[in-house]
Design an enzyme around this catalytic site. Sequence first.
Site, mmCIF file in Angstrom:
data_model
loop_
_atom_site.group_PDB
_atom_site.id
_atom_site.type_symbol
_atom_site.label_atom_id
_atom_site.label_comp_id
_atom_site.label_asym_id
_atom_site.label_seq_id
_atom_site.Cartn_x
_atom_site.Cartn_y
_atom_site.Cartn_z
ATOM 1 N N SER A 77 0.846 -1.191 0.000
ATOM 2 C CA SER A 77 0.000 0.000 0.000
ATOM 3 C C SER A 77 0.881 1.240 0.000
ATOM 4 O O SER A 77 1.992 1.224 0.552
ATOM 5 C CB SER A 77 -0.903 0.023 1.230
ATOM 6 O OG SER A 77 -1.560 1.273 1.346
ATOM 7 N N TYR A 136 -1.797 -0.627 10.248
ATOM 8 C CA TYR A 136 -1.825 -0.940 8.814
ATOM 9 C C TYR A 136 -0.547 -0.462 8.152
ATOM 10 O O TYR A 136 0.059 -1.187 7.355
ATOM 11 C CB TYR A 136 -3.044 -0.276 8.179
ATOM 12 C CG TYR A 136 -3.304 -0.689 6.743
ATOM 13 C CD1 TYR A 136 -3.645 -2.003 6.440
ATOM 14 C CD2 TYR A 136 -3.226 0.236 5.708
ATOM 15 C CE1 TYR A 136 -3.899 -2.389 5.129
ATOM 16 C CE2 TYR A 136 -3.476 -0.137 4.403
ATOM 17 C CZ TYR A 136 -3.814 -1.447 4.116
ATOM 18 O OH TYR A 136 -4.061 -1.824 2.821
#
Length: 245
Positions: free
Chosen positions: A143, A157
Site C-alpha cells: 500500500s 496498517y
Amino acid sequence: MHQEQDSRKTALVFGGSRGIGAAAVQRLLADGYAVAFTYVSSPDKAQAIVNAAEQEGLQALAIQADSADPAAIRHAVTTTTERFGLLSVVVVNAGILRLGTIDTVELDVLDQMLNVNVRGVYLSIQATVPYLVDGARVITIGSNVAIRTGFAGSSVYQTTKSAVAGMVKGIALDLAPRRITVNNVQPGPIDTDMNSDHLDMLADLSPLKRVGTAQEVAGLISYLASDASRYMTGASLTIDGGGTL
C-alpha cells in the site's frame, strides 16, 4: 530440484475472490495463465470467477484458505501444483484493514493484522519456493501508506505494509540465484468494496481527482509477471494517482 519455466504457465493468487485480487486473477487468465486463487469468505464470488473463466475456455481454480493459517497456505500451494504444475507467478494479495488510534487498538486486532498482513505474506512466499520454476515472478500487494500515511488511525496498517516493502528486498536477494524476481505493488485508493463508502473523499485527495481501478493495478501486476520486468527485483512500485507526491 528446480526447472526452467516452460510453455505452460501457472499462477497462484492469494486473496483473489474480489477487488484487486479478482482483477489480478482475470488479467492473468487473459495473459494465458492457468490461475488458482484463494478466498476466505466469498465462495459465491470465487465460484463466479471460475465459471466465467471456464466459459471462455480458461483454467481457474478456487481454493478456500485463510492466510493467517500456515496449514491452509501450504494446502493451497500443493492443491495448485497438483492441478496445474509448478508455479511461474505468485501474487500475494491477502490482507486486512482495521483502523484505530494507538490508544484504542486491542491486542487481538494488532495480532490479527500482523498475522495476515506480514506473517501470512512471508509464509505464503515461503510455501511456494519449492514449487517455483527458475525465473518465476513473486508479487506482493502492499500500500502507498508505507510511504505516506495521511490520516490518523492507520498506524498498525502502515506498520504491516512498511514491513512488506522491506520484506521483498531480503527475499529478492534470497531468490536471485534462481533468477526469481520479487516485487511489491503499492496501490493508493482503489475503487473496491473496502473503499466504497469513501470514494468521493478519496478522489478529492488525489491530484488526479479520482481513485484508481482494480484493473489498473492488475495491469501493473501483469507487467511484473511478464518477461519485460525480468531485470526488476526488490522494488516497490507505487500506483496511487500521485497521492504520495
